[in-house]
Each structure stands twice: as structure tokens, then as C-alpha cells.
Design an enzyme around this catalytic site. Structure first.
Site, PDB file in Angstrom:
ATOM      1  N   GLU A  57       1.115   3.914   1.917  1.00 54.43           N
ATOM      2  CA  GLU A  57       1.364   4.426   3.279  1.00 54.43           C
ATOM      3  C   GLU A  57       2.820   3.307   3.664  1.00 54.43           C
ATOM      4  OE1 GLU A  57      -3.176   4.876   3.604  1.00 54.43           O
ATOM      5  OE2 GLU A  57      -1.727   3.591   2.432  1.00 54.43           O
ATOM      6  N   HIS A  72       0.810  -1.174  -0.057  1.00 56.61           N
ATOM      7  CA  HIS A  72       0.005  -0.052  -0.040  1.00 56.61           C
ATOM      8  C   HIS A  72       1.025   1.204  -0.133  1.00 56.61           C
ATOM      9  CE1 HIS A  72      -3.683  -2.246   2.006  1.00 56.61           C
ATOM     10  NE2 HIS A  72      -3.374  -2.676   0.829  1.00 56.61           N
ATOM     11  N   CYS A  77      -6.176   1.497   5.730  1.00 59.28           N
ATOM     12  CA  CYS A  77      -6.820   0.531   6.523  1.00 59.28           C
ATOM     13  C   CYS A  77      -6.514   0.396   7.842  1.00 59.28           C
ATOM     14  CB  CYS A  77      -6.310  -0.796   5.579  1.00 59.28           C
ATOM     15  SG  CYS A  77      -4.470  -1.068   5.642  1.00 59.28           S
ATOM     16  N   ALA A 117     -14.911  -7.546 -23.106  1.00 59.87           N
ATOM     17  CA  ALA A 117     -15.155  -8.201 -24.524  1.00 59.87           C
ATOM     18  C   ALA A 117     -16.175  -9.297 -24.698  1.00 59.87           C
ATOM     19  CB  ALA A 117     -13.758  -8.268 -25.203  1.00 59.87           C
TER      20      ALA A 117
END
Length: 209
Positions: free
Chosen positions: A56, A54, A79, A168
Site C-alpha cells: 500500500e 509494504h 496494518c 536442510a
């Protein structure tokens, strides 16, 4: 809340960092983090490709001792817990001695949902939320859409820049089932070209415009 010009400039920098990672971080959202001390950026990071580490947990070690007493500008609520049981981003910031955390928007996922801000405040940090929230929310709209619906968000695009991938499927397929399958695989934000498939998605209310 009254924000200074400096606050806005540093959050804009965090948003730019995250924007540069759009389409590379699924199943996690692209998040930017800028650490500032005495008016100077001491570290910055965005969510790594593949969603980890992450932002941080990259920025804090990069700042080293300069993290103590710094302000962290983060595009999404850190989090408060980790699915792996590892140290959360809220813990990283608190343990490093960061004194203030400015957050663009809150994260409704089970591992944040106010837990991140609660942990930060409980550790004595000043927490402020809502700065440039609209811009911050745009970064994680696909992630939030998948949390709410189980499906990745789909938009029409000519080149797919910043998307996780292209949708797709046949326009005659069970599009809800196809999208749920891709949501389970971790996709958050897909694109499709203008045409028959986009029209079918639009008709079924599955296209974000």
C-alpha cells in the site's frame, strides 16, 4: 456480500502481484495492492523484497491525486500500526482519500488484527472483506503459521520455487528447535526435498501437506 466481476478481476490481479513476490518478502507476507478509479487501474504494487515497503505504501504515492476516490484491492488487511512507529498502511490509504477498500483476508498479527479495518472505517472508508479469501490466505499461510507456532511452515518441493529457503537439517536433529530458531530469524515458509528429512518431519507433525 455480492461481488461484481470487476471486483473479482481486480482482486485476482492483486493476488497475482503478491504471488510473484512469494519467497522474497520474509519476515513479512507477500501482499498485493491494486488501486482502481473509474474502472481503471491507477497504481499497483506488491510487498518489496525483504518485506518493506509494504504494497500500500508503494501504490498510494504512485497513484498520486488519482488515489482520491479510488478503490483499493488488497490481499491482506492493511496494518493499523507499525512496529517502527511509522505511518501505517491504513493511514496511507485514508490520508490519500481512498474511498473503498476490498480485502481478501484479515491479518491476525498484532499490528493488524482488526486494527487496520477499524482505522479505515473510523476514517469514513467503506471496507469489505472476504473476496477470494482462500486464495489470499494461501499467500500468507507461512506467515500465519509462524505467528501461531513460532516455526516456519515446511512443505515438500522439488525446486523450492516461491519458498523463503530450504530446510536442510539432519533428520536426527531436534527438528522443533531447529525450526523455532529459523522462525526467530524471520523465515515463514521453507521447503525440503522428498526423503528422510521429510519423513521425519511428517512423523513429528511438522510437515504441511
Amino acid at each position: 456480500m455480492t461481488w461484481s466481476d470487476a471486483d473479482r478481476a481486480f482482486m485476482a490481479q492483486a493476488i497475482d502481484l503478491a504471488t510473484g513476490r512469494m519467497g522474497e518478502t520474509w519476515p513479512n507476507p507477500a501482499v498485493g495492492c491494486v488501486l482502481v478509479k473509474d474502472g481503471r487501474v491507477v497504481a499497483q504494487a506488491a510487498t518489496a523484497p525483504g518485506g518493506r515497503p509494504h504494497a500500500e505504501e508503494q501504490a498510494v504515492p504512485a497513484a498520486g491525486d488519482q488515489a482520491r476516490g479510488a478503490t483499493a484491492y488488497v490481499t491482506l488487511e492493511p496494518c493499523g500500526a507499525r512496529s517502527s512507529g511509522r505511518k501505517s498502511c491504513a493511514h496511507f490509504l485514508a490520508d490519500a482519500g481512498v474511498s473503498r477498500v476490498v480485502i481478501a483476508c484479515l491479518d491476525p498479527s498484532p499490528f493488524a488484527a482488526g486494527r487496520g479495518t477499524e482505522r479505515l472505517r473510523a476514517a469514513g472508508l467503506t471496507v469489505e472483506t472476504g473476496l477470494m479469501c482462500e486464495e489470499g490466505a494461501a499467500l500468507c499461510e507461512g506467515f500465519l503459521h509462524r505467528l501461531e507456532t513460532g516455526r516456519p511452515m515446511v512443505r515438500v518441493s522439488k525446486d523450492g520455487a516461491g519458498f523463503d529457503g530450504r530446510f536442510a537439517a539432519s533428520s536426527k536433529a531436534d527438528l522443533v528447535t531447529e525450526l523455532k530458531r529459523l522462525g526467530e530469524a524471520g523465515y515463514t515458509r521453507l521447503w525440503t526435498a522428498p526423503g528422510e528429512l521429510a519423513d521425519a518431519l511428517r512423523d513429528q507433525g511438522l510437515l504441511t501437506e
